[in-house]
Design a protein around this motif. Structure first.
Motif, PDB file in Angstrom:
ATOM      1  N   GLY A 188      92.958  39.396 -14.761  1.00 39.28           N
ATOM      2  CA  GLY A 188      93.200  39.495 -16.204  1.00 39.28           C
ATOM      3  C   GLY A 188      92.022  38.966 -17.003  1.00 39.28           C
ATOM      4  N   SER A 237      96.999  42.655  -9.085  1.00 36.81           N
ATOM      5  CA  SER A 237      97.319  41.820 -10.234  1.00 36.81           C
ATOM      6  C   SER A 237      98.823  41.781 -10.498  1.00 36.81           C
ATOM      7  CB  SER A 237      96.581  42.389 -11.439  1.00 36.81           C
ATOM      8  OG  SER A 237      96.646  41.535 -12.513  1.00 36.81           O
ATOM      9  N   ARG A 282      94.804  47.840 -16.577  1.00 38.12           N
ATOM     10  CA  ARG A 282      95.878  47.676 -17.559  1.00 38.12           C
ATOM     11  C   ARG A 282      96.989  48.696 -17.362  1.00 38.12           C
ATOM     12  NH1 ARG A 282      94.184  44.866 -22.660  1.00 38.12           N
ATOM     13  NH2 ARG A 282      93.617  42.942 -21.615  1.00 38.12           N
ATOM     14  N   THR A 284      89.256  41.488 -16.893  1.00 39.06           N
ATOM     15  CA  THR A 284      89.643  42.617 -17.734  1.00 39.06           C
ATOM     16  C   THR A 284      89.414  42.290 -19.208  1.00 39.06           C
ATOM     17  OG1 THR A 284      91.398  42.927 -16.135  1.00 39.06           O
ATOM     18  CG2 THR A 284      91.503  44.262 -18.106  1.00 39.06           C
ATOM     19  N   ASN A 285      89.844  41.086 -19.607  1.00 38.71           N
ATOM     20  CA  ASN A 285      89.671  40.702 -21.013  1.00 38.71           C
ATOM     21  C   ASN A 285      88.208  40.681 -21.409  1.00 38.71           C
ATOM     22  OD1 ASN A 285      92.314  40.463 -21.690  1.00 38.71           O
ATOM     23  ND2 ASN A 285      92.449  38.288 -21.134  1.00 38.71           N
ATOM     24  N   GLY A 334      94.861  46.616 -10.468  1.00 39.94           N
ATOM     25  CA  GLY A 334      96.155  46.583 -11.143  1.00 39.94           C
ATOM     26  C   GLY A 334      97.284  46.302 -10.164  1.00 39.94           C
ATOM     27  N   PHE A 357      86.988  44.172 -21.790  1.00 33.77           N
ATOM     28  CA  PHE A 357      87.583  44.795 -22.976  1.00 33.77           C
ATOM     29  C   PHE A 357      86.981  44.250 -24.266  1.00 33.77           C
ATOM     30  CE2 PHE A 357      91.543  46.496 -20.842  1.00 33.77           C
ATOM     31  CZ  PHE A 357      91.282  47.785 -21.213  1.00 33.77           C
ATOM     32  N   ASP A 414      96.297  37.436 -10.493  1.00 33.43           N
ATOM     33  CA  ASP A 414      96.578  38.062 -11.779  1.00 33.43           C
ATOM     34  C   ASP A 414      95.728  37.425 -12.874  1.00 33.43           C
ATOM     35  OD1 ASP A 414      97.759  39.725 -13.594  1.00 33.43           O
ATOM     36  OD2 ASP A 414      99.546  38.483 -13.874  1.00 33.43           O
ATOM     37  N   PRO A 458      88.668  48.360 -16.316  1.00 36.03           N
ATOM     38  CA  PRO A 458      89.746  47.577 -16.942  1.00 36.03           C
ATOM     39  C   PRO A 458      90.878  48.444 -17.488  1.00 36.03           C
ATOM     40  CG  PRO A 458      87.760  47.509 -18.288  1.00 36.03           C
ATOM     41  CD  PRO A 458      87.369  48.092 -16.982  1.00 36.03           C
ATOM     42  N   ARG A 492      98.946  47.858 -13.999  1.00 33.60           N
ATOM     43  CA  ARG A 492      99.553  46.542 -13.809  1.00 33.60           C
ATOM     44  C   ARG A 492     100.997  46.475 -14.341  1.00 33.60           C
ATOM     45  NH1 ARG A 492     100.148  42.212 -17.030  1.00 33.60           N
ATOM     46  NH2 ARG A 492     100.433  40.191 -16.020  1.00 33.60           N
ATOM     47  N   GLY A 493     101.203  47.006 -15.555  1.00 30.41           N
ATOM     48  CA  GLY A 493     102.528  46.922 -16.169  1.00 30.41           C
ATOM     49  C   GLY A 493     103.627  47.533 -15.304  1.00 30.41           C
TER      50      GLY A 493
END
Lengths: 322, 276
Positions: B109, B97, B152, B112-113, B94, B116, B105, B148, B155-156
């Motif tokens: 990402g 990323s 998430r 991660t997707n 994170g 998920f 990133d 993941p 990262r934000g």
């Protein structure tokens, strides 16, 4: 504006396709990491007795002599033509198995979600109606129980208690689809969907409570109340209506829990859904079945997420506008 | 910690439950259990709970209390190792990323997707089924599911932190990116990570128990709460204690972790201050 929305949708779909390709690669690589192959899986220890020529012939038959990349794309190509592989145990194509098990899990999922919403939303609203009161504490306790009681424990307990104390064990007989025998089918769905529904009711309850609390503090609610909107209508239309977005999102997110939980619950209640299909495949070492079924489940999960995303754009005018 | 105990009664309750269970686990690690959790004693099968056998005995005459304590030890070990692994890898992912953006990133990402896209339990199940079965691979299978989530979650905040003045100031003083990430960004997201760790631990315990229930977790004869419940399901009416003891303990363990997680969230997350 419109073209912007469309390009967003296009980008979202392209991203989803990319993800699905990654999922296919992941599943393929994961199952190739297992020691042994289709031949040893079918023949067990007898595979050691194969002559080199037989070994080679079998490898050619299963396409194992091809480079991995070729194997991957031929598997992927086969998927697109509907060839999902063959289950030796069931003497059926994996596609047929999946077409039979997917609707069963879908039915279970729908019942579970409906039950979860029926439990979670009213209790969440009730808990929010007076914070830090007894009803709020009760709501919190229910959601804590839902989050903390493992599905397999609840299922095992319910199954034995209902069977022994009330003689209610519809799952003891062969599974009936809704078309075969609607009444028996519904009876067979009661306990499994109750177990799964209880598990997802908890996050829905929490989300409802938080969302209702947040919306209730908004100015428009005070305005509506001042204008004399009746309390019941205010709670349902104005408050719940605006709290729907997080509730819908949370419900969509729970679909993953549902598909995973379905593995456990279907196994315990002998419901022949897609989760049980994966588990049987794993237990019988039928990797063609596992590979394709896991991919189908991931596809379903990704599609539901895409749908949730779209749905929430539709119900929330703010997202639509921005 | 003291703030947690003072401000959140739920969190305090969670801590108490976890301390009790930690004592149980410690007994098993130190070999202080009243009986060997694995040794079979056929003559003493299905003994009801008593002074000698606190939670009774099972179909092989094994002491259920000792097995439950050892099971808590095993579950806790797997959950802690899994979440530790997920925390380190996920947080680093994170950080990189959110801080580097660009290609890193995109790649992170993408991974991660993909992860998920699998229902969590199904992913752990598939991984556990292809890996050699021992407690460590079970932990790895569970860890992969939670990586993941940590990516998430971190990262934000990292994305917004990198635009904040003191981080920019650090950039302008010529510190290396890793120095900035570890010294200026990471400390600001620790509370988010701590909350996520507590919540993930409860899911990890549930996942481990589900896997062992399905026969894909810690291999027998090592006691595990999930497999004990699986074995007890047909004994409910002969020896209900074989189901009740591990069932109650697994629920307590998860309740404790959930309460702790909620308590930490109420205490540490500034958004939650004041509205409870």
């Amino acid at each position: 504006m419109r073209s912007f929305v469309r390009s967003r949708v296009v980008r979202r779909v392209a991203g989803t396709l990319g993800t699905l390709f990654g999922v296919a690669v992941f599943v393929f690589v994961m199952l190739r990491a297992i020691p042994g192959n289709q031949i040893t899986a079918n023949l067990g220890t007898e595979a050691a007795a194969l002559t080199p020529a037989q070994q080679l012939a079998l490898e050619r038959y299963y396409g194992l002599d091809q480079p991995l990349v070729t194997q991957f794309f031929s598997w992927l190509g086969n998927l697109f033509t509907g060839n999902f592989g063959w289950s030796a145990r069931a003497q059926q194509s994996v596609l047929d198995l999946t077409l039979r098990s997917l609707p069963v899990t879908f039915e279970l999922a729908v019942f579970s979600i409906v039950l979860a919403l029926l439990i979670g939303v009213p209790l969440g609203m009730l808990a929010a109606s007076r914070t830090n009161s007894a009803r709020d504490a009760a709501g919190q306790a229910v959601s804590l129980a839902g989050l903390s009681i493992p599905a397999f424990l609840l299922a095992t307990t319910l199954l034995s208690v209902f069977a022994a104390s009330f003689g209610f064990n519809p799952n003891g007989q062969g599974f009936a689809t809704f078309l075969d025998d609607p009444l028996l089918n519904l009876q067979q769905m009661v306990l499994p969907s109750l177990v799964l529904g209880f598990g997802i009711a908890a996050p829905i309850l929490r989300t409802t409570r938080a969302a209702v609390l947040e919306v209730r503090a908004d100015d428009f609610v005070r305005t509506a109340r001042a204008k004399g909107v009746p309390e019941r209508r205010l709670q349902v239309r104005h408050v719940l209506g605006n709290a729907l977005v997080p509730i819908v999102t949370m419900t969509g997110l729970q679909f993953g829990y549902l598909l995973g939980g379905a593995v456990v619950v279907e196994q315990i209640f002998s419901v022949p859904g897609i989760g049980r299909q994966v588990l049987l495949g794993i237990q019988q070492k039928e990797y063609a079945v596992v590979q394709s079924t896991v991919l189908v489940i991931a596809l379903a999960f990704v599609l539901v997420n895409l749908l949730t995303d779209t749905l929430y754009r539709i119900i929330d005018p703010r997202v639509r506008a921005s | 910690m003291t703030a947690l105990l003072r401000r959140s009664p739920a969190g305090a309750a969670g801590v108490v439950i976890l301390v009790v269970l930690a004592v149980l686990a410690a007994l098993s690690y130190l070999g202080l259990l009243p009986y060997d959790p694995i040794a079979q004693q056929p003559p003493s099968r299905f003994l009801a709970p008593s002074g000698a056998h606190l939670f009774g005995t099972d179909q092989f005459g094994r002491d259920v209390f000792s097995r439950v304590a050892a099971g808590v030890g095993n579950s806790a070990l797997i959950a802690v190792v899994a979440v530790a692994f997920a925390t380190v890898v996920g947080t680093l992912g994170g950080l990189v990323s959110g801080f580097y953006r660009g290609i890193a990133d995109g790649a992170i990402g993408g991974v991660t997707n993909v992860l998920f896209a699998f229902p969590p339990l199904l992913l752990a199940l598939s991984l556990a089924s292809v890996l050699e079965r021992d407690w460590f691979t079970v932990a790895v299978a569970i860890a992969v599911v939670y990586v993941p989530i940590f990516i998430r979650v971190t990262r934000g905040p990292v994305l917004s932190l990198r635009e904040i003045e003191y981080v920019r100031a650090a950039v302008s003083t010529g510190q290396s990116r890793w120095q900035i990430m570890l010294r200026h960004v990471l400390p600001n997201i620790t509370s988010i990570i701590v909350i996520q760790v507590a919540l993930s631990l409860s899911w990890a315990v549930l996942t481990e128990a589900s896997l062992s229930f399905l026969g894909l977790g810690t291999p027998p004869p090592a006691p595990s709460l999930g497999s004990m419940i699986f074995e007890a399901r047909s004994l409910v009416f002969v020896a209900p204690w074989t189901l009740i003891a591990p069932g109650a303990v697994v629920v307590l363990l998860v309740v404790g972790l959930n309460l702790l997680g909620d308590g930490l969230r109420d205490t540490l997350d500034p958004r939650n201050r004041g509205n409870r």
